[in-house]
Design a protein around this motif. Structure first.
Motif, mmCIF file in Angstrom:
data_model
loop_
_atom_site.group_PDB
_atom_site.id
_atom_site.type_symbol
_atom_site.label_atom_id
_atom_site.label_comp_id
_atom_site.label_asym_id
_atom_site.label_seq_id
_atom_site.Cartn_x
_atom_site.Cartn_y
_atom_site.Cartn_z
ATOM 1 N N TYR A 1 0.365 -7.220 -6.790
ATOM 2 C CA TYR A 1 -0.105 -5.858 -7.006
ATOM 3 C C TYR A 1 0.310 -5.389 -8.393
ATOM 4 N N ARG B 1 -4.343 -1.256 6.079
ATOM 5 C CA ARG B 1 -5.166 -2.457 5.912
ATOM 6 C C ARG B 1 -5.947 -2.738 7.185
ATOM 7 N N TYR C 1 1.287 1.645 7.039
ATOM 8 C CA TYR C 1 2.654 1.351 6.604
ATOM 9 C C TYR C 1 3.224 2.542 5.822
ATOM 10 N N TYR D 1 6.317 3.044 2.947
ATOM 11 C CA TYR D 1 7.299 2.432 2.056
ATOM 12 C C TYR D 1 8.009 3.531 1.264
ATOM 13 N N PHE E 1 -3.191 1.590 -0.997
ATOM 14 C CA PHE E 1 -2.105 2.562 -1.092
ATOM 15 C C PHE E 1 -2.607 3.960 -1.400
ATOM 16 N N GLY E 2 -1.812 4.946 -0.963
ATOM 17 C CA GLY E 2 -1.997 6.309 -1.414
ATOM 18 C C GLY E 2 -1.334 6.503 -2.764
ATOM 19 N N PHE F 1 5.356 5.909 -0.303
ATOM 20 C CA PHE F 1 3.977 5.445 -0.347
ATOM 21 C C PHE F 1 3.509 5.053 1.045
ATOM 22 N N ILE G 1 0.542 -11.770 -2.099
ATOM 23 C CA ILE G 1 -0.352 -10.898 -2.855
ATOM 24 C C ILE G 1 0.374 -10.388 -4.093
ATOM 25 N N LEU H 1 9.998 -1.403 3.023
ATOM 26 C CA LEU H 1 9.243 -0.998 4.198
ATOM 27 C C LEU H 1 10.117 -0.180 5.142
ATOM 28 N N LEU I 1 9.456 -1.706 -3.591
ATOM 29 C CA LEU I 1 9.009 -0.996 -2.387
ATOM 30 C C LEU I 1 9.720 -1.577 -1.176
ATOM 31 N N ASN J 1 -5.663 -8.928 4.431
ATOM 32 C CA ASN J 1 -4.228 -8.760 4.217
ATOM 33 C C ASN J 1 -3.900 -7.860 3.033
ATOM 34 N N VAL J 2 -4.898 -7.220 2.478
ATOM 35 C CA VAL J 2 -4.678 -6.395 1.296
ATOM 36 C C VAL J 2 -4.399 -4.956 1.697
ATOM 37 N N LEU J 3 -3.320 -4.421 1.171
ATOM 38 C CA LEU J 3 -2.969 -3.036 1.435
ATOM 39 C C LEU J 3 -3.682 -2.105 0.454
ATOM 40 N N VAL K 1 0.665 -1.110 13.984
ATOM 41 C CA VAL K 1 -0.458 -2.047 14.095
ATOM 42 C C VAL K 1 -1.577 -1.485 14.971
ATOM 43 N N TYR L 1 6.074 0.660 10.257
ATOM 44 C CA TYR L 1 4.665 0.365 10.182
ATOM 45 C C TYR L 1 4.053 0.468 11.582
ATOM 46 N N TYR M 1 1.006 -15.618 3.584
ATOM 47 C CA TYR M 1 0.062 -14.983 2.672
ATOM 48 C C TYR M 1 0.845 -14.234 1.615
ATOM 49 N N TYR N 1 -4.043 -1.057 10.716
ATOM 50 C CA TYR N 1 -2.620 -1.103 10.382
ATOM 51 C C TYR N 1 -2.283 -0.071 9.318
#
Lengths: 118, 111
Positions: free
Chosen positions: B36, A94, A33, A35, A109-110, A90, B34, A45, A43, A105-107, A50, A48, B32, A31
């Motif tokens: 950051y 993930r 994305y 932003y 980032f650049g 950005f 999160i 969206l 941020l 589920n953790v992104l 998948v 994105y 879920y 995945y």
């Protein structure tokens, strides 16, 4: 590992010009994305993906197009730039199966691409 | 429309004190959440996460609390340090796989 790399880091455009932001990830994440970040608005969206060959709209897709021709790359295009598109962009990725060191589920980032449209 | 938002845009604490950053969400289908941390000039970095079937999760110096009844999320940072100064975002994963962020809270730690 480089993680997520965005190019260019900075760009100044004139109204009406077109450009493409490139996002590349070397973590084999499924995945990806895009932003935009504006002061006081967090941020938001844009689009994105998948998986390779698929894209979907986010909150603020108008004025942007995206393509995911290769799994590791996610391109964000502005066909006719407007001053309202001045922002920091950005990219993130993930792995939905959690096979990488980060959770499913953790992104990741650049570092961001700062775009100014005059 | 549905959104993820924060109660306060800024928070200033004394070094060594505990910090609490709050977040309200309205999408009851999100499964879920999160937190950051974003330092100046950098992309957001993962701090801690929590699934919707939990109400508390602890990490190193950080704790996330989830109250689904009132759709509220909080991040607690113990013994706040100058290196904790940053903007903190909560994010929710919706069931269509998009990830939405709140507006962010700027935490400033005074020495």
């Amino acid at each position: 590992n480089a993680g997520v790399t965005q190019t260019p880091k900075f760009r100044v455009l004139k109204t009406g010009q077109s450009m493409t932001l490139l996002c590349a990830q070397d973590m084999n994440h499924e995945y990806m994305y895009w932003y935009r970040q504006d002061p006081g608005m967090g941020l938001r969206l844009i689009h994105y993906s998948v998986g390779e060959g698929t894209t979907a709209k986010g909150e603020v897709p108008d004025g942007y197009n995206v393509s995911r021709l290769k799994k590791q790359n996610f391109l964000l295009g502005l066909e006719s730039a407007a001053p309202s598109q001045t922002s920091v962009y950005f990219c993130a990725s993930r792995d939905p199966l959690g096979r990488s060191s980060s959770g499913a589920n953790v992104l990741t980032f650049g570092a961001g691409s700062r775009l100014t449209v005059l | 429309g549905e959104s993820v938002g924060l109660h306060l845009p800024t928070l200033s604490v004394q070094e060594g004190d505990n910090s609490i950053i709050n977040c309200a969400y309205s999408n009851s289908a999100s499964d879920y959440f999160i937190w950051y941390k974003q330092e100046s000039g950098k992309g957001p970095q993962f701090i801690i996460d929590i699934r919707s079937n939990m109400d508390k999760r602890q990490g190193q110096r950080v704790t996330v609390l989830l109250n689904k009844t009132v759709k509220h999320l909080s991040l607690q940072i113990a013994a706040t340090q100058p290196g904790d100064s940053a903007v903190y975002f909560c994010a929710e994963k919706r069931n269509n796989n998009d990830m939405r962020f709140g507006a962010g809270t700027r935490l400033t730690v005074k020495p």
